[in-house]
Design a protein around this motif. Sequence first.
Motif, PDB file in Angstrom:
ATOM      1  N   ILE A  41       0.816  -1.212   0.000  1.00 49.70           N
ATOM      2  CA  ILE A  41       0.000   0.000   0.000  1.00 49.70           C
ATOM      3  C   ILE A  41       0.853   1.267   0.000  1.00 49.70           C
ATOM      4  CG2 ILE A  41      -2.011  -1.111   1.021  1.00 49.70           C
ATOM      5  CD1 ILE A  41      -1.326   0.281   3.651  1.00 49.70           C
ATOM      6  N   LYS A  42       2.157   1.135   0.206  1.00 54.60           N
ATOM      7  CA  LYS A  42       3.043   2.297   0.104  1.00 54.60           C
ATOM      8  C   LYS A  42       3.641   2.450  -1.288  1.00 54.60           C
ATOM      9  CE  LYS A  42       4.039   2.910   4.892  1.00 54.60           C
ATOM     10  NZ  LYS A  42       5.057   3.131   5.912  1.00 54.60           N
ATOM     11  N   HIS A  43       3.343   1.539  -2.181  1.00 48.05           N
ATOM     12  CA  HIS A  43       3.832   1.598  -3.547  1.00 48.05           C
ATOM     13  C   HIS A  43       3.140   2.770  -4.257  1.00 48.05           C
ATOM     14  CE1 HIS A  43       4.562   0.535  -7.717  1.00 48.05           C
ATOM     15  NE2 HIS A  43       5.531  -0.260  -7.277  1.00 48.05           N
ATOM     16  N   PRO A  44       3.860   3.469  -5.132  1.00 51.97           N
ATOM     17  CA  PRO A  44       3.262   4.611  -5.833  1.00 51.97           C
ATOM     18  C   PRO A  44       1.967   4.293  -6.584  1.00 51.97           C
ATOM     19  CG  PRO A  44       5.625   4.617  -6.151  1.00 51.97           C
ATOM     20  CD  PRO A  44       5.289   3.329  -5.439  1.00 51.97           C
ATOM     21  N   CYS A  45       1.789   3.045  -7.017  1.00 52.35           N
ATOM     22  CA  CYS A  45       0.544   2.735  -7.733  1.00 52.35           C
ATOM     23  C   CYS A  45      -0.675   2.853  -6.814  1.00 52.35           C
ATOM     24  CB  CYS A  45       0.613   1.346  -8.366  1.00 52.35           C
ATOM     25  SG  CYS A  45       0.530  -0.021  -7.203  1.00 52.35           S
ATOM     26  N   PHE A  46      -0.447   2.920  -5.501  1.00 50.77           N
ATOM     27  CA  PHE A  46      -1.546   3.070  -4.551  1.00 50.77           C
ATOM     28  C   PHE A  46      -1.779   4.517  -4.141  1.00 50.77           C
ATOM     29  CE2 PHE A  46      -1.263  -1.454  -4.056  1.00 50.77           C
ATOM     30  CZ  PHE A  46      -2.524  -1.843  -3.610  1.00 50.77           C
ATOM     31  N   ASP A  47      -1.040   5.459  -4.707  1.00 50.55           N
ATOM     32  CA  ASP A  47      -1.172   6.859  -4.296  1.00 50.55           C
ATOM     33  C   ASP A  47      -2.622   7.328  -4.300  1.00 50.55           C
ATOM     34  OD1 ASP A  47       1.531   7.021  -3.916  1.00 50.55           O
ATOM     35  OD2 ASP A  47       1.935   8.203  -5.719  1.00 50.55           O
ATOM     36  N   GLU A  48      -3.299   7.104  -5.387  1.00 50.19           N
ATOM     37  CA  GLU A  48      -4.687   7.574  -5.494  1.00 50.19           C
ATOM     38  C   GLU A  48      -5.611   6.808  -4.547  1.00 50.19           C
ATOM     39  OE1 GLU A  48      -7.762   8.357  -9.089  1.00 50.19           O
ATOM     40  OE2 GLU A  48      -5.622   8.644  -9.485  1.00 50.19           O
ATOM     41  N   ILE A  49      -5.378   5.534  -4.412  1.00 49.71           N
ATOM     42  CA  ILE A  49      -6.209   4.707  -3.524  1.00 49.71           C
ATOM     43  C   ILE A  49      -6.036   5.157  -2.076  1.00 49.71           C
ATOM     44  CG2 ILE A  49      -6.569   2.365  -2.633  1.00 49.71           C
ATOM     45  CD1 ILE A  49      -5.740   1.384  -5.466  1.00 49.71           C
ATOM     46  N   ARG A  50      -4.804   5.492  -1.667  1.00 54.53           N
ATOM     47  CA  ARG A  50      -4.564   5.947  -0.290  1.00 54.53           C
ATOM     48  C   ARG A  50      -5.318   7.227   0.018  1.00 54.53           C
ATOM     49  NH1 ARG A  50       0.619   4.323  -1.339  1.00 54.53           N
ATOM     50  NH2 ARG A  50       1.266   6.440  -1.791  1.00 54.53           N
ATOM     51  N   ARG A  51      -5.562   8.035  -0.989  1.00 55.35           N
ATOM     52  CA  ARG A  51      -6.294   9.290  -0.776  1.00 55.35           C
ATOM     53  C   ARG A  51      -7.807   9.063  -0.707  1.00 55.35           C
ATOM     54  NH1 ARG A  51      -1.877  11.186  -4.081  1.00 55.35           N
ATOM     55  NH2 ARG A  51      -2.975  10.752  -6.015  1.00 55.35           N
ATOM     56  N   SER A  52      -8.236   7.825  -0.879  1.00 56.54           N
ATOM     57  CA  SER A  52      -9.672   7.518  -0.858  1.00 56.54           C
ATOM     58  C   SER A  52     -10.003   6.694   0.385  1.00 56.54           C
ATOM     59  CB  SER A  52     -10.052   6.720  -2.110  1.00 56.54           C
ATOM     60  OG  SER A  52      -9.524   5.407  -2.008  1.00 56.54           O
ATOM     61  N   ASN A  53     -11.227   6.242   0.438  1.00 59.45           N
ATOM     62  CA  ASN A  53     -11.635   5.373   1.539  1.00 59.45           C
ATOM     63  C   ASN A  53     -12.059   3.996   1.021  1.00 59.45           C
ATOM     64  OD1 ASN A  53     -14.021   5.956   0.302  1.00 59.45           O
ATOM     65  ND2 ASN A  53     -15.082   6.659   2.151  1.00 59.45           N
ATOM     66  N   ILE A  54     -11.487   3.557  -0.085  1.00 57.80           N
ATOM     67  CA  ILE A  54     -11.911   2.289  -0.687  1.00 57.80           C
ATOM     68  C   ILE A  54     -11.088   1.086  -0.230  1.00 57.80           C
ATOM     69  CG2 ILE A  54     -12.904   3.412  -2.711  1.00 57.80           C
ATOM     70  CD1 ILE A  54     -10.399   2.612  -4.275  1.00 57.80           C
ATOM     71  N   TYR A  55     -10.219   1.284   0.747  1.00 55.52           N
ATOM     72  CA  TYR A  55      -9.479   0.152   1.299  1.00 55.52           C
ATOM     73  C   TYR A  55      -9.311   0.378   2.794  1.00 55.52           C
ATOM     74  CZ  TYR A  55      -5.063   2.539   2.187  1.00 55.52           C
ATOM     75  OH  TYR A  55      -4.093   3.344   2.692  1.00 55.52           O
TER      76      TYR A  55
END
Length: 97
Positions: A41-55
């Motif tokens: 979850i710290k990988h750059p491909c998760f940047d947008e996901i981390r800014r959301s509440n979908i995980y």
Amino acid sequence: PSWFGFSISIKPEMGRSRDKVISFLEKNNVQTRLLFSGNYIKHPCFDEIRRSNIYRVISPMKNTEYVMKNTFWIGVYPGLTDDMIDYMAENIIEAVK
């Protein structure tokens, strides 16, 4: 281990960082690679996901953090000679002294 690499984790209490060990090995022509693992979850491909509440993360991820910060690979393959393996081993030992 796998057919192409052997993973090594540097214990924090050794007083050496993974980066210093890798730097020493690379300067001595022992190639290394970072392990593609750890806290995804710290990988750059998760940047947008981390800014959301979908995980969600349901517990501390101590082991994934440890792997992400302390583990790397050295290459291994059937073509390595005994002299090559000895050279790598000697340099790994020297790097962690």
